[in-house]
Motif scaffolding. Structure first.
Motif, mmCIF file in Angstrom:
data_model
loop_
_atom_site.group_PDB
_atom_site.id
_atom_site.type_symbol
_atom_site.label_atom_id
_atom_site.label_comp_id
_atom_site.label_asym_id
_atom_site.label_seq_id
_atom_site.Cartn_x
_atom_site.Cartn_y
_atom_site.Cartn_z
ATOM 1 N N GLN A 1 0.868 -1.131 0.034
ATOM 2 C CA GLN A 1 0.154 -0.025 0.118
ATOM 3 C C GLN A 1 0.971 1.148 -0.029
ATOM 4 N N SER A 2 1.916 0.960 0.455
ATOM 5 C CA SER A 2 3.397 2.191 0.279
ATOM 6 C C SER A 2 4.554 1.551 0.908
ATOM 7 N N PRO A 3 5.554 2.023 0.740
ATOM 8 C CA PRO A 3 6.700 1.262 1.343
ATOM 9 C C PRO A 3 6.934 1.733 2.678
ATOM 10 N N GLN A 4 6.010 1.939 3.642
ATOM 11 C CA GLN A 4 6.197 2.675 4.842
ATOM 12 C C GLN A 4 7.345 1.993 5.354
ATOM 13 N N LEU A 5 7.156 0.404 5.954
ATOM 14 C CA LEU A 5 7.851 -0.093 6.678
ATOM 15 C C LEU A 5 9.521 -0.274 5.956
ATOM 16 N N PHE A 6 9.700 -0.563 4.685
ATOM 17 C CA PHE A 6 10.883 -0.357 4.242
ATOM 18 C C PHE A 6 11.770 0.914 4.302
ATOM 19 N N LYS A 7 10.907 1.776 3.987
ATOM 20 C CA LYS A 7 11.691 3.202 4.195
ATOM 21 C C LYS A 7 12.071 3.282 5.758
ATOM 22 N N GLN A 8 11.427 3.149 6.585
ATOM 23 C CA GLN A 8 11.745 3.151 8.015
ATOM 24 C C GLN A 8 12.959 2.335 8.326
ATOM 25 N N PHE B 1 -0.442 0.123 -4.281
ATOM 26 C CA PHE B 1 -1.724 -0.554 -4.514
ATOM 27 C C PHE B 1 -2.630 -0.597 -3.290
ATOM 28 N N ARG B 2 -3.749 -0.291 -3.625
ATOM 29 C CA ARG B 2 -4.860 -0.140 -2.512
ATOM 30 C C ARG B 2 -6.074 -0.787 -3.139
ATOM 31 N N ASP B 3 -6.840 -1.747 -2.360
ATOM 32 C CA ASP B 3 -7.958 -2.474 -2.813
ATOM 33 C C ASP B 3 -9.219 -1.649 -2.430
ATOM 34 N N THR C 1 0.662 5.986 -8.016
ATOM 35 C CA THR C 1 2.071 6.508 -7.714
ATOM 36 C C THR C 1 2.494 7.485 -6.714
ATOM 37 N N GLN C 2 3.361 7.073 -5.805
ATOM 38 C CA GLN C 2 3.764 8.027 -4.983
ATOM 39 C C GLN C 2 5.052 8.538 -5.168
ATOM 40 N N ILE C 3 5.589 9.776 -4.585
ATOM 41 C CA ILE C 3 6.814 10.160 -4.354
ATOM 42 C C ILE C 3 6.873 10.191 -2.979
ATOM 43 N N MET D 1 -4.924 7.623 12.716
ATOM 44 C CA MET D 1 -5.444 8.435 11.776
ATOM 45 C C MET D 1 -4.479 8.284 10.521
ATOM 46 N N HIS D 2 -3.256 8.476 10.877
ATOM 47 C CA HIS D 2 -2.426 8.391 9.672
ATOM 48 C C HIS D 2 -1.862 7.035 9.477
ATOM 49 N N HIS D 3 -0.930 6.441 10.217
ATOM 50 C CA HIS D 3 -0.839 5.092 10.224
ATOM 51 C C HIS D 3 0.091 4.713 11.638
ATOM 52 N N PRO D 4 -0.011 3.350 12.025
ATOM 53 C CA PRO D 4 0.394 2.992 13.593
ATOM 54 C C PRO D 4 1.847 3.456 13.783
ATOM 55 N N GLY E 1 -0.312 15.483 -0.343
ATOM 56 C CA GLY E 1 0.765 14.739 0.353
ATOM 57 C C GLY E 1 0.587 14.513 1.712
ATOM 58 N N GLY E 2 1.122 13.523 2.632
ATOM 59 C CA GLY E 2 0.968 13.302 3.955
ATOM 60 C C GLY E 2 2.139 12.519 4.462
ATOM 61 N N GLY E 3 2.254 12.863 5.832
ATOM 62 C CA GLY E 3 3.630 12.183 6.333
ATOM 63 C C GLY E 3 3.649 12.391 7.601
ATOM 64 N N SER E 4 4.685 11.919 8.504
ATOM 65 C CA SER E 4 4.395 12.181 10.012
ATOM 66 C C SER E 4 6.021 11.823 10.435
ATOM 67 N N VAL E 5 6.159 12.358 11.616
ATOM 68 C CA VAL E 5 7.425 11.984 12.432
ATOM 69 C C VAL E 5 7.038 10.574 13.050
ATOM 70 N N ARG E 6 8.218 9.621 12.982
ATOM 71 C CA ARG E 6 7.865 8.414 13.265
ATOM 72 C C ARG E 6 8.071 8.126 14.714
ATOM 73 N N ILE E 7 7.561 7.075 15.144
ATOM 74 C CA ILE E 7 8.171 6.405 16.428
ATOM 75 C C ILE E 7 9.420 5.640 16.316
ATOM 76 N N GLY F 1 9.079 11.252 7.606
ATOM 77 C CA GLY F 1 8.709 11.212 6.204
ATOM 78 C C GLY F 1 7.513 11.785 5.608
ATOM 79 N N ILE F 2 7.269 11.498 4.319
ATOM 80 C CA ILE F 2 6.184 11.991 3.716
ATOM 81 C C ILE F 2 5.913 11.168 2.482
ATOM 82 N N ALA F 3 4.757 11.312 2.020
ATOM 83 C CA ALA F 3 4.725 10.708 0.547
ATOM 84 C C ALA F 3 3.672 11.639 -0.183
HETATM 85 N N1 ASP Z 1 3.585 5.884 3.788
HETATM 86 C C1 ASP Z 1 2.547 7.036 4.056
HETATM 87 C C2 ASP Z 1 1.261 6.986 3.230
HETATM 88 O O1 ASP Z 1 1.205 6.256 2.087
HETATM 89 C C3 ASP Z 1 3.348 8.299 3.794
HETATM 90 C C4 ASP Z 1 4.152 8.691 4.798
HETATM 91 O O2 ASP Z 1 3.827 8.617 6.104
HETATM 92 O O3 ASP Z 1 5.190 8.755 4.552
HETATM 93 O O4 ASP Z 1 0.259 7.614 3.157
#
Ligand code: ASP
Length: 583
Positions: free
Chosen positions: A194-201, A218-220, A232-234, A443-446, A480-486, A526-528
């Motif tokens: 759905q996004s490369p979230q975990l890999f980028k972390q 990809f999101r169903d 596609t995301q940046i 709201m954003h992700h865990p 775009g959207g993103g966050s500071v991570r835990i 990060g952000i996408a």
């Molecule tokens: N992975 C997040 C998303 O797809 C973006 C991010 O937090 O960097 O919305």
């Protein structure tokens, strides 16, 4: 050599030169012994001429041409007698000395020109023909340019472009995953990211420090104009940064894209808290191209025996500048509009400020003109303006009035597609309560970090905790959207617990991330960006479909290759899958 020039570059300066072109026949016209052929390639259109001075061979070939034939033409450039100044090559034509058919073509199912006669479905089915049209192709060219500009900028800031896997582990938090069965591992599945979230972390744990990727996700989900099952995301991530650093970096990227692709200098780049955005614009993606801000009126209107207001938790309104002349019919249409099921408004009260400053409201029975003057003052209305007021619970009334504000913006022509108003929306709530499942969702992700000053609330009042999360919004669209991570495994474990994961489920789905955090995870954020949305906004389009070379339709189908489609029994057997009957 097939060609030494393109169909888009010949000008008066080339007058008298012999050139060789290749392309598609867009149109053939026979006029009194002369034949005019419009030859098209990616770069433009050049008019070819066959006349009585042409050889018989050329005349013969020309007479057999059909639309979309692929031809090669040699000839001498000359000035046209009747010029077409609408196209760049419109002052010249090519008098042909040699004409070769490189390939014939079946009659295309629609005309391949700007004002095509092809309907949507037909054009999707023959997308490769639709892509020959300049109107469509130029969107894809813009897309390529934008990718280039983004790569240049991020490359210059030391971001490392890194590919992450497409076959990954299913972690169905957020949207639904697309899954892929594994032949070598019976009854087991990969998911598409759905996004490369975990890999980028994990790349941050690996010390990559600055990562980006222009990447398919990809999101169903059910589809809408601005959604496709694959998009596609940046995607970006940085280490040793605070929220402020991320905002500054990507504000820079946004400004750079506007400058490079549109020549626009973006000066204002405001920041607004989620709470403010909701109060003043009724949603978390305010369109700042126009004002018409929402004002709460609850304190002004209670206690006058008007039941709808007296019983409402919240009453708020907007001032539609210059709409004081709206007719009864127009006002009824607005009431209808907000009562539509997608908007869910319960009713609309209005008041007009006449040109002499007197007021007239739809609730004159309950409110004196002094009362209504107070409303006008609150909404900063002037003579000739229209006040539109609605009511309900705060949660529900604000989105209704937000929809009304946008509708008035449209009706008043305030949503100019060539004006761009970006902003950051910050301080989102960390969690969202779901009535349906009686649990909190991220709201954003865990992996999003709570604001440090709100961490204490995690135990006492989790719904109140704000996140270090941010959205980039342009013209009312979330780009775009993103966050500071835990980055602390204990806090991450606590987050999973609040989100209703058992220890085992968290371990099973995200154990590899928590494990990685034990080995020295740096602070990171990060952000996408939604790349398709950004391109479609730059192209002035409402749908992302038009900036994707081969998009899916609203049912998620590719009508060109007719997918998804059944697969052979042998394939199913290999994958240990069984077909089931559906209704
Ligand atoms: N992975 C997040 C998303 O797809 C973006 C991010 O937090 O960097 O919305």
């Amino acid at each position: 050599m097939y060609r030494n020039h393109t169909c888009g570059e010949i000008r008066m300066e080339n007058n008298g030169q012999e050139v060789l072109l290749a392309g598609w026949v867009q149109r053939v016209r026979n006029l009194g012994g002369m034949t005019f052929i419009d030859l098209r390639d990616r770069y433009g259109l050049t008019q070819l001429v066959v006349d009585d001075q042409s050889t018989n061979e050329v005349k013969n070939v020309a007479s057999g041409l059909g639309r979309e034939y692929v031809v090669q033409a040699r000839g001498v450039v000359r000035e046209r007698s009747s010029k077409n100044l609408k196209i760049a090559t419109g002052e010249v034509e090519l008098h042909i000395s040699e004409l070769n058919v490189l390939n014939s073509a079946a009659t295309p199912p629609f005309t391949i020109q700007d004002d095509t006669d092809g309907g949507d479905e037909l054009r999707m089915k023959y997308r490769y023909l639709d892509l020959r049209r300049e109107a469509v192709r130029k969107n894809l060219e813009l897309r390529a340019k934008m990718a280039h500009v983004v790569r240049n900028y991020l490359g210059s800031k030391d971001f490392i472009e890194t590919e992450t896997p497409v076959l990954i582990k299913s972690t169905p938090e957020g949207a639904r995953d697309f899954v892929v069965p594994s032949r070598m591992n019976p009854n087991q599945f990969y998911a598409l990211p759905q996004s490369p979230q975990l890999f980028k972390q994990l790349l941050m744990v690996a010390g990559f420090d600055r990562y980006y990727q222009i990447v398919k996700c990809f999101r169903d989900e059910d589809l809408r104009a601005d959604r496709q099952p694959e998009f596609t995301q940046i995607d970006c991530e940085m280490s040793y940064v605070h929220q402020e650093d991320v905002l500054n970096m990507f504000e820079g990227l946004t400004k750079h894209i506007f400058k490079e692709l549109k020549g626009i200098d973006i000066i204002d780049f405001p920041r607004m808290t989620f709470a403010d955005a909701f109060e003043k614009y009724g949603n978390d993606k305010p369109d700042l191209r126009f004002g018409m801000m929402i004002h709460e009126m609850t304190d002004l209107v209670k206690g006058k025996e008007f039941k709808l207001f007296d019983e409402a938790e919240y009453i708020g309104g907007i001032c539609a500048t210059g709409c004081g002349e709206y007719t009864r019919k127009q006002l009824d249409a607005l009431t209808e509009y907000i009562k539509k099921s997608q908007i869910g408004g319960s009713g609309l009260i209005y008041a007009k400020v006449n040109s002499d400053g007197t007021v007239k409201s739809s609730v004159d029975k309950f409110y004196s003109s002094e009362d209504v003057q107070k409303w006008a003052a609150r909404l900063e209305a002037k003579p000739g303006d229209l006040l539109l007021v609605t009511f309900g619970t705060k949660e529900r009334a604000l989105p209704v009035i937000s929809a009304l504000r946008l509708e008035m913006g449209r009706q008043c022509g305030l949503m100019d597609k060539e004006i761009f108003k970006p902003l950051w929306v910050v301080d989102f709530p960390l969690l969202e309560w779901s009535e349906e499942t009686q649990r909190f969702f991220a709201m954003h992700h865990p992996f999003t970090s709570p604001k440090p000053e709100d961490i204490a609330l995690l135990d006492s009042d989790p719904g109140k905790v704000r996140a270090n999360a941010y959205d980039l919004v342009i013209n009312g669209v979330e780009i775009g959207g993103g966050s500071v991570r835990i980055f602390d495994s204990a806090l991450q474990a606590k987050m999973f617990k609040i989100l209703g994961f058992t220890k085992e489920a968290a371990e099973d789905q995200f154990g590899f991330l928590m494990n990685a955090f034990k080995f020295g995870a740096p602070p990171h954020a990060g952000i996408a960006f939604g790349f398709d949305r950004l391109v479609s906004m730059f192209a002035g389009l409402d749908s992302i479909r038009d900036v994707i070379a081969f998009p899916k339709n609203n049912s998620g189908r590719d009508v060109m290759n007719d997918s998804p489609s059944p697969i052979a029994q042998t394939q199913l057997d290999e994958l240990y899958l069984k077909m089931v009957k559906t209704e």
